[in-house]
Design a protein around this motif. Sequence first.
Motif, mmCIF file in Angstrom:
data_model
loop_
_atom_site.group_PDB
_atom_site.id
_atom_site.type_symbol
_atom_site.label_atom_id
_atom_site.label_comp_id
_atom_site.label_asym_id
_atom_site.label_seq_id
_atom_site.Cartn_x
_atom_site.Cartn_y
_atom_site.Cartn_z
ATOM 1 N N GLY A 1 -11.096 31.525 -5.225
ATOM 2 C CA GLY A 1 -10.957 30.930 -4.680
ATOM 3 C C GLY A 1 -9.035 30.482 -4.485
ATOM 4 O O GLY A 1 -8.599 30.821 -5.851
ATOM 5 N N ASP A 2 -8.819 29.518 -3.299
ATOM 6 C CA ASP A 2 -7.213 30.000 -3.282
ATOM 7 C C ASP A 2 -6.814 29.644 -4.162
ATOM 8 O O ASP A 2 -7.137 27.751 -4.736
ATOM 9 C CB ASP A 2 -6.541 29.762 -1.799
ATOM 10 N N GLY A 3 -5.418 29.529 -4.791
ATOM 11 C CA GLY A 3 -3.822 28.189 -5.619
ATOM 12 C C GLY A 3 -3.886 27.163 -4.554
ATOM 13 O O GLY A 3 -3.999 27.505 -3.212
ATOM 14 N N LYS A 4 -3.567 25.643 -4.936
ATOM 15 C CA LYS A 4 -3.345 24.624 -3.747
ATOM 16 C C LYS A 4 -3.030 23.769 -5.233
ATOM 17 O O LYS A 4 -3.186 23.189 -5.433
ATOM 18 C CB LYS A 4 -4.648 23.916 -4.122
ATOM 19 N N TRP B 1 -10.445 19.032 -9.730
ATOM 20 C CA TRP B 1 -10.585 20.445 -9.033
ATOM 21 C C TRP B 1 -12.142 20.753 -8.307
ATOM 22 O O TRP B 1 -11.807 20.417 -7.253
ATOM 23 C CB TRP B 1 -10.072 20.969 -9.576
ATOM 24 N N PRO C 1 -5.739 29.162 -9.005
ATOM 25 C CA PRO C 1 -6.163 28.127 -9.948
ATOM 26 C C PRO C 1 -6.841 28.561 -10.996
ATOM 27 O O PRO C 1 -7.549 30.021 -11.141
ATOM 28 C CB PRO C 1 -7.414 27.803 -9.060
ATOM 29 N N LEU D 1 -1.986 20.206 -5.253
ATOM 30 C CA LEU D 1 -2.676 19.444 -6.435
ATOM 31 C C LEU D 1 -1.943 19.306 -8.050
ATOM 32 O O LEU D 1 -2.443 18.160 -8.986
ATOM 33 C CB LEU D 1 -3.730 20.128 -6.292
ATOM 34 N N LYS E 1 -11.479 18.081 -5.344
ATOM 35 C CA LYS E 1 -9.941 18.202 -4.179
ATOM 36 C C LYS E 1 -10.358 20.001 -3.260
ATOM 37 O O LYS E 1 -9.045 19.887 -2.198
ATOM 38 C CB LYS E 1 -9.019 17.844 -4.759
ATOM 39 N N ALA E 2 -10.583 20.568 -4.003
ATOM 40 C CA ALA E 2 -10.129 21.840 -3.723
ATOM 41 C C ALA E 2 -11.590 22.826 -3.072
ATOM 42 O O ALA E 2 -11.314 23.406 -2.065
ATOM 43 C CB ALA E 2 -10.196 22.731 -4.991
ATOM 44 N N SER E 3 -12.892 22.173 -2.347
ATOM 45 C CA SER E 3 -13.096 21.829 -1.818
ATOM 46 C C SER E 3 -13.062 21.547 0.129
ATOM 47 O O SER E 3 -12.402 21.193 0.179
ATOM 48 C CB SER E 3 -14.946 21.680 -1.894
ATOM 49 N N ALA F 1 -3.483 24.366 -10.412
ATOM 50 C CA ALA F 1 -3.972 24.796 -9.319
ATOM 51 C C ALA F 1 -3.173 25.272 -8.824
ATOM 52 O O ALA F 1 -3.949 25.949 -7.677
ATOM 53 C CB ALA F 1 -3.930 23.020 -8.197
#
Length: 149
Positions: free
Chosen positions: A130-133, A144, A108, A136, A147-149, A105
């Motif tokens: 998208g951006d890293g998280k 992913w 990602p 997570l 939870k990433a949205s 994540a």
Amino acid sequence: MIKGLYETHIQVSDLENATNFYTKVLGLKFAHKDENRRIAFLWVGKDKEFMLGLWEQKEDLQTRHFAFTADKEDILNYSAEFLKNKDLTPYNFLKNGNEKPMVFAWMPALAIYFNDPDGNQLELISILEGDGKPELGVLSYEEWLEKAS
């Protein structure tokens, strides 16, 4: 100044066996062999774009890890089948018996692993949009997406 990684080198116990594995099994293209130094060079992707060097080392073999870039859809839909058809065992980062790719994540990125005949750890990886998280951690692709949205 630095634009990318051009080459990496690994140790192998048998140069011919390793060359056959990387060219015939994984589809890399043979570039050059130096019999005096017992090394083979292989093209990854287009010629001269990226190179893998295989150095024969009969004793004290030190295994390494590196990753091949792959398409997300190929990793999700075909990686396990592709690897199994070549008598390779796919595994995820957690090595928990699940052969489904996982997401790092923080990047990602989506990834699945397998080993070459000498035990070098190889990876198929695809950077996700998208951006890293980082909070997570490492999770399944399905988690992913949730939870990433």
